[in-house]
Enzyme design. Structure first.
Site, PDB file in Angstrom:
ATOM      1  N   CYS A  58     -31.639  -5.052 -24.664  1.00  0.00           N
ATOM      2  CA  CYS A  58     -32.112  -6.034 -23.780  1.00  0.00           C
ATOM      3  C   CYS A  58     -32.409  -7.153 -24.555  1.00  0.00           C
ATOM      4  CB  CYS A  58     -33.289  -5.714 -22.679  1.00  0.00           C
ATOM      5  SG  CYS A  58     -34.642  -5.306 -23.179  1.00  0.00           S
ATOM      6  N   ASP A 118     -42.685  -1.819 -29.758  1.00  0.00           N
ATOM      7  CA  ASP A 118     -41.983  -1.158 -29.065  1.00  0.00           C
ATOM      8  C   ASP A 118     -41.343  -0.026 -29.508  1.00  0.00           C
ATOM      9  OD1 ASP A 118     -40.197  -0.449 -27.048  1.00  0.00           O
ATOM     10  OD2 ASP A 118     -39.143  -2.154 -26.748  1.00  0.00           O
ATOM     11  N   GLU A 120     -39.562   2.172 -27.891  1.00  0.00           N
ATOM     12  CA  GLU A 120     -38.340   2.775 -27.274  1.00  0.00           C
ATOM     13  C   GLU A 120     -37.096   2.505 -27.962  1.00  0.00           C
ATOM     14  OE1 GLU A 120     -37.959   0.912 -23.309  1.00  0.00           O
ATOM     15  OE2 GLU A 120     -39.864   2.406 -22.438  1.00  0.00           O
ATOM     16  N   VAL A 194     -31.970   4.030 -11.676  1.00  0.00           N
ATOM     17  CA  VAL A 194     -32.606   5.121 -12.135  1.00  0.00           C
ATOM     18  C   VAL A 194     -32.350   5.552 -13.426  1.00  0.00           C
ATOM     19  CG1 VAL A 194     -33.948   7.285 -11.429  1.00  0.00           C
ATOM     20  CG2 VAL A 194     -33.120   5.677  -9.718  1.00  0.00           C
TER      21      VAL A 194
END
Length: 419
Positions: A58, A118, A120, A194
């Protein structure tokens, strides 16, 4: 004898765009989905480029790999993306050689993230490299480099406080909800999508906001049903999305579809709502913002959420940088010694060739045990290699190491040109 020369490190490049110069709308145009990624890698192989991968999140789209010029990687990326190549060229950055290597360490450890620390991002790097490897586009250099970045990321997480507090967009979304939504436990919340970000956001909401009134919707209903069953939540089939969205108070969108999932028509005539769009490209149509009763927050807005541990994480940056430099030095040493190893391997093959030729010439006329002579000769060859390797290793920190390798290569006519 011709030796396959290792890649020149100066031809290793990174080209990309990120949150620093582009907003999420622009980044969305150059986001690379799975199908585009596969086509890009096929095109790369057809062009003779076999050591590269693409990181598309993103906050950034970057391509790492070997090429004659950074522009070659840029062209490869833009051919697969939906955005205008000229726009990309105007906004893109590129780095080469050691700067490109250092950049990957910084990205992988969260030092270059929109939300400092971050964690992730390292999983996204691992997944991107794994996919490229499955397509035959990760060579020895990048595999070793990515593994080093994975190791450094883990060390920094365990040995520093760089990743304490808010470390992801998913958690920043929760902090935003905490600040904006009163009595959130009584609100109807819908999570659309999800996948990994959606699951992480949902878990954070349950843990930190103590909410359970969450309805999950996913294009593949079985995925939503399974996750809902594990955590005691509700789910609804994708076909019932319209009705569920209209009755919701808060909607989180993590679908990462190529086109908007939530349209203005979904929100017209409903009560006031807060929509948090975690997707790149945006999955909430721009027209939704025109509705006075709907507030839309996207990933760029989330980066403004302040975390009370930010200063602590900033204080940990020097320690993280020190760990990176130490392991980057080890990686560069490996690369340098690998160049030496190629020549030494060629020398060993040359000596083995001489050894075999001499044995063959002596077989018919001499009186000796052939097995004994072969063993002795093999030991001599290995000892010579060990001596040369030891000398080169001792002199690796100076220019003499390269000089010795160049001399050895010339003596044995390996065809290797030492850089």
């Amino acid at each position: 004898m011709q030796v396959n020369q290792p890649k020149d490190i100066s031809n290793f490049h990174i080209v990309g765009i990120n949150y620093k110069k582009t907003d999420a709308a622009i980044r969305g145009l150059f986001a690379i989905n799975q199908d585009q990624y596969q086509q890009l890698l096929l095109a790369a192989k057809a062009a003779g480029m076999d050591d590269l991968f693409v990181l598309s999140t993103c906050n950034r789209t970057e391509i790492y790999g070997f090429a004659g010029e950074p522009g070659d990687l840029m062209d490869l990326l833009c051919t697969s993306a939906n955005g205008n190549p000229q726009v990309f060229a105007e906004l893109a950055y590129h780095k080469s050689g050691e700067q490109a290597i250092r950049h990957l360490y910084h990205v992988g450890t969260g030092l270059d993230s929109q939300i400092l620390g971050d964690y992730e991002i390292i999983g996204q790097i691992k997944g991107a490299a794994k996919f490229a490897k499955a397509q035959g586009c990760i060579g020895t250099f990048l595999e070793r480099l990515v593994n080093s970045v994975l190791q450094v990321s883990k060390l920094i997480k365990n040995e520093t406080g760089l990743s304490s507090g808010t470390v992801s967009v998913a958690f920043a979304a929760v902090r935003l909800l905490e600040a904006k939504v009163t009595d959130i436990q009584q609100k109807k919340i819908v999570l659309l999508g999800v996948g990994k970000i959606g699951r992480n956001t949902c878990k954070n909401m349950m843990e930190y906001l103590n909410v359970r009134n969450i309805t999950l919707i996913n294009r593949t209903t079985a995925v939503a049903e399974d996750f809902a069953g594990q955590h005691g939540l509700q789910y609804a089939p994708y076909e019932e999305m319209d009705g569920v969205l209209k009755s919701a108070d808060v909607i989180l969108v993590a679908t990462n579809a190529p086109h908007p999932t939530i349209l203005k028509a979904h929100m017209e005539g409903t009560a006031s709502k807060l929509i948090v769009d975690l997707s790149i490209p945006f999955n909430v149509a721009p027209e939704v913002r025109e509705l006075a009763h709907v507030e839309v927050v996207n990933v760029d807005d989330l980066s403004k959420v302040q975390d009370e541990t930010l200063q602590k994480r900033l204080n940990e940056v020097p320690k993280a940088m020190s760990i990176i430099e130490e392991h980057m030095e080890e990686f560069l040493y490996w690369f340098k010694m690998r160049k030496h190893a190629v020549v030494l391997k060629a020398v060993k093959e040359k000596l083995t060739e001489i050894h075999a030729r001499e044995i063959k010439e002596q077989k018919n006329g001499a009186h000796y045990k052939l097995e004994d002579m072969e063993q002795v000769s093999s030991r001599i060859i290995q000892k010579m290699i060990n001596l040369m390797a030891g000398k080169v290793r001792r002199e690796a920190e100076s220019d003499k190491g390269d000089q010795y390798i160049a001399m050895i290569s010339e003596i044995f006519e390996t065809g290797f040109n030492q850089e």
